[in-house]
Scaffold this motif. Structure first.
Motif, PDB file in Angstrom:
ATOM      1  N   GLN A   1       0.457   7.816 -10.025  1.00  0.00           N
ATOM      2  CA  GLN A   1       0.157   8.733  -8.920  1.00  0.00           C
ATOM      3  C   GLN A   1      -0.104   7.966  -7.634  1.00  0.00           C
ATOM      4  OE1 GLN A   1      -0.950   9.040 -11.961  1.00  0.00           O
ATOM      5  NE2 GLN A   1      -1.452  11.148 -12.527  1.00  0.00           N
ATOM      6  N   ALA A   2      -0.806   6.834  -7.776  1.00  0.00           N
ATOM      7  CA  ALA A   2      -1.145   6.054  -6.586  1.00  0.00           C
ATOM      8  C   ALA A   2       0.116   5.457  -5.961  1.00  0.00           C
ATOM      9  CB  ALA A   2      -2.137   4.953  -6.948  1.00  0.00           C
ATOM     10  N   ARG A   3       0.942   4.810  -6.768  1.00  0.00           N
ATOM     11  CA  ARG A   3       2.084   4.065  -6.220  1.00  0.00           C
ATOM     12  C   ARG A   3       3.189   4.969  -5.694  1.00  0.00           C
ATOM     13  NH1 ARG A   3       3.019  -1.149 -10.068  1.00  0.00           N
ATOM     14  NH2 ARG A   3       0.965  -2.060  -9.790  1.00  0.00           N
ATOM     15  N   ARG A   4       3.329   6.158  -6.302  1.00  0.00           N
ATOM     16  CA  ARG A   4       4.355   7.079  -5.845  1.00  0.00           C
ATOM     17  C   ARG A   4       4.133   7.442  -4.374  1.00  0.00           C
ATOM     18  NH1 ARG A   4       4.072  11.364  -9.981  1.00  0.00           N
ATOM     19  NH2 ARG A   4       4.800   9.755 -11.395  1.00  0.00           N
ATOM     20  N   ARG A   5       2.896   7.347  -3.923  1.00  0.00           N
ATOM     21  CA  ARG A   5       2.549   7.758  -2.562  1.00  0.00           C
ATOM     22  C   ARG A   5       2.756   6.642  -1.541  1.00  0.00           C
ATOM     23  NH1 ARG A   5      -0.115  10.930  -5.970  1.00  0.00           N
ATOM     24  NH2 ARG A   5      -0.748  12.995  -5.299  1.00  0.00           N
ATOM     25  N   ILE A   6       3.108   5.456  -2.039  1.00  0.00           N
ATOM     26  CA  ILE A   6       3.155   4.289  -1.152  1.00  0.00           C
ATOM     27  C   ILE A   6       4.569   3.730  -1.022  1.00  0.00           C
ATOM     28  CG2 ILE A   6       2.408   1.885  -0.928  1.00  0.00           C
ATOM     29  CD1 ILE A   6      -0.230   2.656  -2.132  1.00  0.00           C
TER      30      ILE A   6
ATOM     31  N   SER B   1       5.726  -3.064  -7.124  1.00  0.00           N
ATOM     32  CA  SER B   1       4.982  -2.024  -6.413  1.00  0.00           C
ATOM     33  C   SER B   1       5.403  -0.619  -6.841  1.00  0.00           C
ATOM     34  CB  SER B   1       5.177  -2.187  -4.901  1.00  0.00           C
ATOM     35  OG  SER B   1       6.530  -2.011  -4.561  1.00  0.00           O
ATOM     36  N   ALA B   2       6.377  -0.552  -7.759  1.00  0.00           N
ATOM     37  CA  ALA B   2       6.882   0.761  -8.173  1.00  0.00           C
ATOM     38  C   ALA B   2       5.999   1.381  -9.259  1.00  0.00           C
ATOM     39  CB  ALA B   2       8.310   0.616  -8.687  1.00  0.00           C
ATOM     40  N   PRO B   3       5.999   2.713  -9.326  1.00  0.00           N
ATOM     41  CA  PRO B   3       5.215   3.384 -10.369  1.00  0.00           C
ATOM     42  C   PRO B   3       5.927   3.321 -11.712  1.00  0.00           C
ATOM     43  CG  PRO B   3       6.328   5.011  -9.030  1.00  0.00           C
ATOM     44  CD  PRO B   3       6.663   3.680  -8.442  1.00  0.00           C
TER      45      PRO B   3
ATOM     46  N   ILE C   1      -2.964  -3.896  -2.196  1.00  0.00           N
ATOM     47  CA  ILE C   1      -2.938  -2.430  -2.206  1.00  0.00           C
ATOM     48  C   ILE C   1      -1.668  -1.922  -2.880  1.00  0.00           C
ATOM     49  CG2 ILE C   1      -2.909  -0.354  -0.762  1.00  0.00           C
ATOM     50  CD1 ILE C   1      -4.514  -1.962   1.334  1.00  0.00           C
ATOM     51  N   CYS C   2      -0.553  -2.615  -2.659  1.00  0.00           N
ATOM     52  CA  CYS C   2       0.725  -2.166  -3.208  1.00  0.00           C
ATOM     53  C   CYS C   2       0.957  -2.617  -4.652  1.00  0.00           C
ATOM     54  CB  CYS C   2       1.873  -2.658  -2.328  1.00  0.00           C
ATOM     55  SG  CYS C   2       1.860  -1.888  -0.702  1.00  0.00           S
ATOM     56  N   GLY C   3       0.061  -3.418  -5.198  1.00  0.00           N
ATOM     57  CA  GLY C   3       0.189  -3.796  -6.607  1.00  0.00           C
ATOM     58  C   GLY C   3       0.967  -5.068  -6.862  1.00  0.00           C
ATOM     59  N   ILE C   4       1.267  -5.807  -5.810  1.00  0.00           N
ATOM     60  CA  ILE C   4       2.063  -7.025  -5.984  1.00  0.00           C
ATOM     61  C   ILE C   4       1.169  -8.222  -6.299  1.00  0.00           C
ATOM     62  CG2 ILE C   4       3.639  -8.618  -4.792  1.00  0.00           C
ATOM     63  CD1 ILE C   4       4.538  -6.078  -3.209  1.00  0.00           C
ATOM     64  N   VAL C   5      -0.040  -8.170  -5.790  1.00  0.00           N
ATOM     65  CA  VAL C   5      -1.006  -9.229  -6.061  1.00  0.00           C
ATOM     66  C   VAL C   5      -2.204  -8.592  -6.761  1.00  0.00           C
ATOM     67  CG1 VAL C   5      -2.624 -10.851  -4.986  1.00  0.00           C
ATOM     68  CG2 VAL C   5      -0.283 -10.679  -4.131  1.00  0.00           C
ATOM     69  N   THR C   6      -2.678  -9.233  -7.823  1.00  0.00           N
ATOM     70  CA  THR C   6      -3.842  -8.718  -8.530  1.00  0.00           C
ATOM     71  C   THR C   6      -5.102  -9.175  -7.817  1.00  0.00           C
ATOM     72  OG1 THR C   6      -2.547  -9.087 -10.516  1.00  0.00           O
ATOM     73  CG2 THR C   6      -4.851  -8.516 -10.834  1.00  0.00           C
ATOM     74  N   PRO C   7      -5.971  -8.243  -7.429  1.00  0.00           N
ATOM     75  CA  PRO C   7      -7.184  -8.653  -6.714  1.00  0.00           C
ATOM     76  C   PRO C   7      -8.175  -9.339  -7.651  1.00  0.00           C
ATOM     77  CG  PRO C   7      -7.240  -6.297  -7.136  1.00  0.00           C
ATOM     78  CD  PRO C   7      -5.907  -6.784  -7.613  1.00  0.00           C
ATOM     79  N   SER C   8      -9.008 -10.198  -7.086  1.00  0.00           N
ATOM     80  CA  SER C   8     -10.045 -10.845  -7.889  1.00  0.00           C
ATOM     81  C   SER C   8     -11.213  -9.894  -8.113  1.00  0.00           C
ATOM     82  CB  SER C   8     -10.536 -12.112  -7.190  1.00  0.00           C
ATOM     83  OG  SER C   8      -9.447 -12.962  -6.913  1.00  0.00           O
TER      84      SER C   8
ATOM     85  N   THR D   1      -8.369   3.166  -3.943  1.00  0.00           N
ATOM     86  CA  THR D   1      -8.130   4.571  -4.260  1.00  0.00           C
ATOM     87  C   THR D   1      -7.100   5.118  -3.287  1.00  0.00           C
ATOM     88  OG1 THR D   1     -10.478   4.629  -4.782  1.00  0.00           O
ATOM     89  CG2 THR D   1      -9.300   6.724  -4.828  1.00  0.00           C
ATOM     90  N   VAL D   2      -6.023   5.681  -3.839  1.00  0.00           N
ATOM     91  CA  VAL D   2      -4.962   6.236  -3.003  1.00  0.00           C
ATOM     92  C   VAL D   2      -4.951   7.745  -3.198  1.00  0.00           C
ATOM     93  CG1 VAL D   2      -2.512   6.163  -2.442  1.00  0.00           C
ATOM     94  CG2 VAL D   2      -3.629   4.135  -3.373  1.00  0.00           C
ATOM     95  N   ASP D   3      -5.325   8.467  -2.171  1.00  0.00           N
ATOM     96  CA  ASP D   3      -5.338   9.925  -2.225  1.00  0.00           C
ATOM     97  C   ASP D   3      -6.083  10.425  -3.471  1.00  0.00           C
ATOM     98  OD1 ASP D   3      -4.788  12.375  -1.183  1.00  0.00           O
ATOM     99  OD2 ASP D   3      -2.713  12.474  -1.874  1.00  0.00           O
ATOM    100  N   GLY D   4      -7.215   9.803  -3.753  1.00  0.00           N
ATOM    101  CA  GLY D   4      -8.035  10.221  -4.889  1.00  0.00           C
ATOM    102  C   GLY D   4      -7.646   9.599  -6.221  1.00  0.00           C
ATOM    103  N   HIS D   5      -6.584   8.778  -6.243  1.00  0.00           N
ATOM    104  CA  HIS D   5      -6.146   8.170  -7.496  1.00  0.00           C
ATOM    105  C   HIS D   5      -6.441   6.671  -7.506  1.00  0.00           C
ATOM    106  CE1 HIS D   5      -4.024  11.854  -8.513  1.00  0.00           C
ATOM    107  NE2 HIS D   5      -3.552  11.861  -7.279  1.00  0.00           N
ATOM    108  N   ASP D   6      -7.093   6.237  -8.571  1.00  0.00           N
ATOM    109  CA  ASP D   6      -7.376   4.815  -8.697  1.00  0.00           C
ATOM    110  C   ASP D   6      -6.065   4.049  -8.883  1.00  0.00           C
ATOM    111  OD1 ASP D   6      -9.726   2.759  -9.521  1.00  0.00           O
ATOM    112  OD2 ASP D   6      -7.902   2.343 -10.668  1.00  0.00           O
ATOM    113  N   ALA D   7      -5.908   2.979  -8.101  1.00  0.00           N
ATOM    114  CA  ALA D   7      -4.616   2.271  -8.054  1.00  0.00           C
ATOM    115  C   ALA D   7      -4.262   1.602  -9.374  1.00  0.00           C
ATOM    116  CB  ALA D   7      -4.625   1.236  -6.936  1.00  0.00           C
ATOM    117  N   ILE D   8      -5.236   1.403 -10.250  1.00  0.00           N
ATOM    118  CA  ILE D   8      -4.924   0.763 -11.527  1.00  0.00           C
ATOM    119  C   ILE D   8      -4.901   1.791 -12.661  1.00  0.00           C
ATOM    120  CG2 ILE D   8      -5.752  -0.886 -13.262  1.00  0.00           C
ATOM    121  CD1 ILE D   8      -6.637  -2.638 -10.877  1.00  0.00           C
ATOM    122  N   ARG D   9      -5.956   2.583 -12.751  1.00  0.00           N
ATOM    123  CA  ARG D   9      -6.014   3.560 -13.847  1.00  0.00           C
ATOM    124  C   ARG D   9      -4.960   4.658 -13.684  1.00  0.00           C
ATOM    125  NH1 ARG D   9     -11.363   3.178 -12.992  1.00  0.00           N
ATOM    126  NH2 ARG D   9     -11.403   5.242 -12.043  1.00  0.00           N
TER     127      ARG D   9
END
Lengths: 253, 311
Positions: free
Chosen positions: B76-81, A94-96, B52-59, B64-72
């Motif tokens: 920026q997205a993960r730093r906020r979580i 989950s880390a960046p 949402i946190c990136g641990i499981v890949t969605p099918s 979007t986290v604060d305007g940032h796409d969680a994958i692209r």
């Protein structure tokens, strides 16, 4: 680039080794000493020179390679397997931090540890046998390249392994035999055919041979071929790791 | 209305085995709110959070986290979580301070900061900072996990079942901390299967069951909607059968006739409680204790699903 993140993983992994510093230091020194007593002292005294090199000295590069390969794999494999086992991997995932940065942290630490180990073994060997290193630059380069390649390989094993048996399977049942049969303790020229040809399919032959070349200026195969095989293996591991992170194989369900 | 801080659009998860853990889900989380994801075990709460946190890949779907796409724009997205997992996943051999510093660095921040001290003090962990995690109690380990999640100063904090298996004192502390964080501007998303917890903490509640987000509503509105309550009457003498005279109330017997349970609608104009009690007095049925409680989550789901079917 998340340098803080890479640094965090690197420090964590190095700290893990420091906790078992005694074991990390004493084991290789003791093992190496035993090899020299048995192979160098007891058996080596009855052996002829191998290609003009005293047998005790001749086995030094192979001995270093044997530890380098198994330790690189174990270190990197445990490094990534343990978070999977304890569940703390959630934080890494989950880390960046990008896949390559994560690999840099784990493989960087595993490489550092193996290279240090290689140097400790080398220093221990110097107590028992006369050593000459004809190409010190190439020796260090080979040490590094091999440690990186096999740490990458270990990282893959660690991701793949589903339990501790599988984790130990590859170093114990694949790498150790391949190294023993890879000319660690003999030149493959000493083998009868067809074993000499069969040996050429063993990738470890190229590693040991290249490393030995950096010590004594000659090896079983040309140094260029040794370098090519090592670099090729490194590249292959990189491709597999890229694929692992792209697909999330065994990391993300 | 400001932009949501987190948007989930069409996110679903089907495992290779064919199990559908999450049906296509849309969800928007407002900046600064406390959102509770309420559902029984295995409902898909953790799956949604882990995606949402990136641990499981969605099918499918985008986040979007604060305007940032969680994958692209993963960084920026993960730093906020920040994520506090449900299970106690900690490095047993590390010290508290080392593991929290590790987390802060891992999320791209320098390890030297007064902020870490602040977080550890807030969680009553400062005195234990040099202790190895294996020496700590379960409750303390959970605090360490929270400290790790907060170490990089996230804007959104996920708490996956924060009070599951936690004693009352820690639960109270946890609730206090959540309110404090919210006051500091942190958006909080928690999962729970305790309706009280959702009620105590959340501004809005999403109800999820069998991988499907059934509804999202303001807590107050939802609690009213789901306002079915139970009244347990502990009888002086056990009762074999319910007297026919009580048939106009929705009553049943429990505990071998020692309790009379009345289910009523707390939001209705007439709850039927006074008349029921009068009737009991008329019939000469004595009782020792009265207790009302909200209906269990299970009942709520039954209601919700029944509603969906009816609609």
């Amino acid at each position: 680039m998340n340098t803080h993140g890479i640094w965090a993983i690197y420090r964590f992994e190095m700290a893990r080794a420091l906790r078992t510093l005694w074991q990390s230091l004493v084991t290789p020194v003791l093992t190496t000493s035993l090899y020299f007593i048995v192979f160098g002292g007891a058996i080596g005294s009855r052996m002829q020179n191998v290609g003009g090199v005293d047998y005790g000295s001749f086995i030094v590069p192979g001995l270093i390679m044997l530890s380098l390969l198994t330790q690189s794999i174990s270190n990197a494999a445990i490094g990534i397997y343990f978070p999977k086992f304890t569940g703390t991997i959630y934080e890494l995932l989950s880390a960046p931090i990008s896949a390559m940065e994560m690999v840099l942290g784990y493989v960087g630490a595993a490489t550092t540890k193996s290279v240090l180990l290689g140097l400790i073994i080398l220093a221990t060997a110097a107590f028992f046998v006369p050593l000459r290193i004809e190409h010190p630059g190439a020796m260090i380069a080979f040490l590094l390249l091999t440690a990186i390649a096999f740490s990458l390989f270990g990282f893959i094993i660690g991701v793949w392994a589903g339990n501790f048996e599988q984790l130990n399977f590859v170093p114990a049942l694949l790498i150790t035999p391949l190294t023993f049969l890879g000319g660690a303790f003999y030149s493959i020229d000493m083998l009868p055919q067809p074993w000499r040809t069969v040996s050429l399919f063993n990738p470890v032959v190229y590693l040991v041979s290249g490393f030995r070349w950096s010590f004594f200026g000659k090896g079983d195969v040309a140094i260029g071929v040794s370098l090519g095989v090592t670099a090729g293996f490194l590249a292959l591991c990189l491709v597999i790791i890229a694929w692992i992170f792209k697909t999330g194989w065994r990391l993300k369900n | 209305m400001t932009e949501p801080i987190l948007t989930v659009a069409g996110v679903s998860k089907t495992y290779d085995s064919g199990t559908v853990a999450l049906q296509p889900t849309d969800l928007a989380i407002n900046r600064g709110e406390i959102f509770a994801l309420l559902g029984p075990n295995g409902a898909g709460k953790t799956t949604l959070i882990n995606i949402i946190c990136g641990i499981v890949t969605p099918s499918s779907g985008t986040i979007t986290v604060d305007g940032h796409d969680a994958i692209r724009e993963m960084r920026q997205a993960r730093r906020r979580i920040g994520l506090v997992p449900q299970e106690l996943h900690v490095d047993m051999f590390e010290t508290v301070l080392a593991t929290v510093t590790f987390s802060r660095r891992l999320f791209g921040r320098s390890g030297h900061s007064d902020y870490i001290e602040q977080v550890l003090r807030d969680l009553s962990l400062w005195d234990k900072r040099k202790a190895k995690i294996m020496e700590l109690s379960g409750g303390m380990k959970r605090r360490v996990l929270i400290a790790k999640a907060l170490a990089h100063e996230p804007e959104i904090l996920f708490l996956d079942e924060p009070t599951a298996g936690v004693d009352v004192a820690l639960r109270r502390d946890m609730w206090k901390l959540v309110h404090k964080l919210r006051a500091g501007g942190t958006t909080i998303i928690l999962t729970t299967h305790y309706i009280e917890e959702a009620e105590e903490m959340a501004d809005r509640v999403g109800v999820i069951n069998q991988g499907k987000l059934l509804l999202v509503d303001d807590k107050d509105a939802l609690m009213q909607k789901l306002g079915k309550r139970e009244m347990d009457i502990t009888l002086s003498e056990p009762m074999a059968d319910i007297p026919a005279a009580l048939s106009e109330w929705d009553v049943s017997l429990a505990e071998d006739g020692r309790r009379l349970r009345y289910v009523f609608d707390a939001t209705a104009e007439r709850t039927g409680i006074p008349s029921l009690l009068r009737k009991l007095a008329d019939l000469g049925i004595g009782f020792k204790d009265l207790e009302t409680s909200k209906s269990s989550l299970e009942d709520i789901f039954v209601d919700l699903v029944a509603d969906k079917v009816a609609a």
